[in-house]
Design a protein around this motif. Structure first.
Motif, short mmCIF file in Angstrom:
data_model
loop_
_atom_site.label_atom_id
_atom_site.label_comp_id
_atom_site.label_asym_id
_atom_site.label_seq_id
_atom_site.Cartn_x
_atom_site.Cartn_y
_atom_site.Cartn_z
N ALA A 77 0.84 -1.20 0.00
CA ALA A 77 0.00 0.00 0.00
C ALA A 77 0.87 1.25 0.00
N LEU A 78 1.93 1.22 0.81
CA LEU A 78 2.83 2.37 0.86
C LEU A 78 3.58 2.54 -0.46
N LEU A 79 3.95 1.41 -1.07
CA LEU A 79 4.64 1.47 -2.36
C LEU A 79 3.74 2.08 -3.42
N ALA A 80 2.45 1.74 -3.37
CA ALA A 80 1.50 2.30 -4.33
C ALA A 80 1.38 3.81 -4.15
N ILE A 81 1.35 4.25 -2.89
CA ILE A 81 1.28 5.68 -2.61
C ILE A 81 2.54 6.38 -3.10
N GLN A 82 3.70 5.76 -2.87
CA GLN A 82 4.95 6.34 -3.35
C GLN A 82 4.93 6.51 -4.86
N GLY A 83 4.41 5.50 -5.56
CA GLY A 83 4.32 5.59 -7.01
C GLY A 83 3.43 6.73 -7.46
N LYS A 84 2.32 6.91 -6.77
CA LYS A 84 1.40 8.00 -7.11
C LYS A 84 2.07 9.36 -6.89
N LEU A 85 2.75 9.51 -5.75
CA LEU A 85 3.39 10.79 -5.43
C LEU A 85 4.52 11.10 -6.42
N GLN A 86 5.33 10.08 -6.71
CA GLN A 86 6.44 10.31 -7.64
C GLN A 86 5.93 10.56 -9.05
N GLY A 87 4.85 9.87 -9.42
CA GLY A 87 4.26 10.11 -10.74
C GLY A 87 3.72 11.51 -10.87
N LEU A 88 3.06 11.98 -9.82
CA LEU A 88 2.53 13.35 -9.82
C LEU A 88 3.66 14.36 -9.88
N ALA A 89 4.72 14.11 -9.11
CA ALA A 89 5.88 15.01 -9.12
C ALA A 89 6.53 15.05 -10.50
N ALA A 90 6.60 13.88 -11.15
CA ALA A 90 7.20 13.82 -12.48
C ALA A 90 6.37 14.59 -13.50
N LEU A 91 5.06 14.47 -13.41
CA LEU A 91 4.18 15.21 -14.31
C LEU A 91 4.36 16.71 -14.13
N MET A 92 4.48 17.15 -12.89
CA MET A 92 4.66 18.57 -12.62
C MET A 92 6.04 19.05 -13.05
N SER A 93 7.05 18.22 -12.78
CA SER A 93 8.41 18.60 -13.15
C SER A 93 8.55 18.75 -14.66
N GLY A 94 7.87 17.85 -15.40
CA GLY A 94 7.92 17.91 -16.86
C GLY A 94 6.92 18.89 -17.45
#
Length: 205
Positions: free
Chosen positions: A164-181
C-alpha cells in the motif's frame, strides 16, 4: 602585546569552532539554493564550497563526494515536506484530509521541483542511509492514513501494508514527475492529487 594577541586568539576560537560545527548545515543550505537557482547539474562540492565561502577541501570533512552532499540535501528537503504535511488539518472527512495533504504536496513540488527529481537518482538514494528511509516512510504513512485505509492493514499484514505504501509512493512520484515535466498545470495537479490520493474505500458503492 603578546598577551593581547593571545586574548584575541582565545576570544576568536569559539567563533571558529562554531563555524566549523555548522559547516555541514551551511553546505546543505547553499546546495539547495544552487538547485533552486541553477538546477541539479550546478551542484558540486566545489560550487557549494565557493557559495559557503570556504576552501575547496573543506566540504570533504563532511561529504565523501557529490552524491553524499545530494543525499543530505534530499533528506533536508523531505524533512521540510514532512513538517508541511504534519501541520494540523482542520476537521473534515478522511477524503478531505487526504485532499488537503495532496494540495500541500503539490505546493511543495511547485517550489522544489528539482528536489523531488533527486528521488529518481539511484546513486543518491543508495548513499542516503537510514535518514532518507525514515523520513520517506513517515511521509508515506501520513498519506496511507489509519490501518483501515490501507488495504489489508487491519490484519496487521506488513507485506500488504508495504504494498500500500509502495502504491502511494508511485502516485506521489508520478505526480511530481508530471509537474516537473510541466505536463499538467497547477490547477490540474491539485485535482489529480485529490483523485490519486483518495482512499479506495471512498470509491466503493
Amino acid at each position: 602585546m603578546r598577551e593581547v594577541d593571545s586574548r584575541r586568539r582565545s576570544a576568536a576560537s569559539p567563533r571558529r569552532r562554531s563555524q566549523h560545527g555548522s559547516l555541514r548545515e551551511t553546505l546543505v543550505k547553499v546546495g539547495r539554493e544552487l538547485i533552486r537557482s541553477e538546477g541539479l547539474d550546478a551542484v558540486s562540492l566545489r560550487a557549494a564550497a565557493t557559495a559557503a565561502g570556504v576552501s575547496a577541501a573543506a566540504p570533504y570533512r563532511h561529504f565523501a563526494n557529490k552524491d553524499a552532499l545530494l543525499a543530505a540535501i534530499l533528506v533536508d528537503g523531505l524533512e521540510d515536506l514532512r513538517d508541511l504535511l504534519a501541520a494540523p488539518v482542520d476537521g473534515g472527512t478522511e477524503v478531505e484530509r487526504l485532499g488537503t495533504l495532496g494540495h500541500r504536496f503539490v505546493d511543495f513540488c511547485t517550489t522544489e521541483p528539482d528536489l523531488l527529481r533527486l528521488l529518481a537518482v539511484a546513486d543518491v538514494v543508495c548513499s542516503s542511509g537510514p535518514e532518507l528511509g525514515a523520513v520517506r516512510r513517515w511521509i508515506l504513512e501520513c498519506f496511507a492514513g489509519p490501518p483501515d485505509i490501507a488495504e489489508g492493514a487491519t490484519e496487521g499484514n506488513n507485506a500488504l501494508r508495504g504494498r500500500a505504501l509502495l502504491a502511494i509512493q508511485g502516485k506521489l512520484q508520478g505526480l511530481a514527475a508530471l509537474m516537473s515535466g510541466r505536463h499538467v498545470t497547477d490547477v490540474e495537479a491539485y485535482a489529480l492529487a485529490e483523485v490519486l490520493l483518495r482512499p479506495s474505500s471512498a470509491a466503493r458503492p
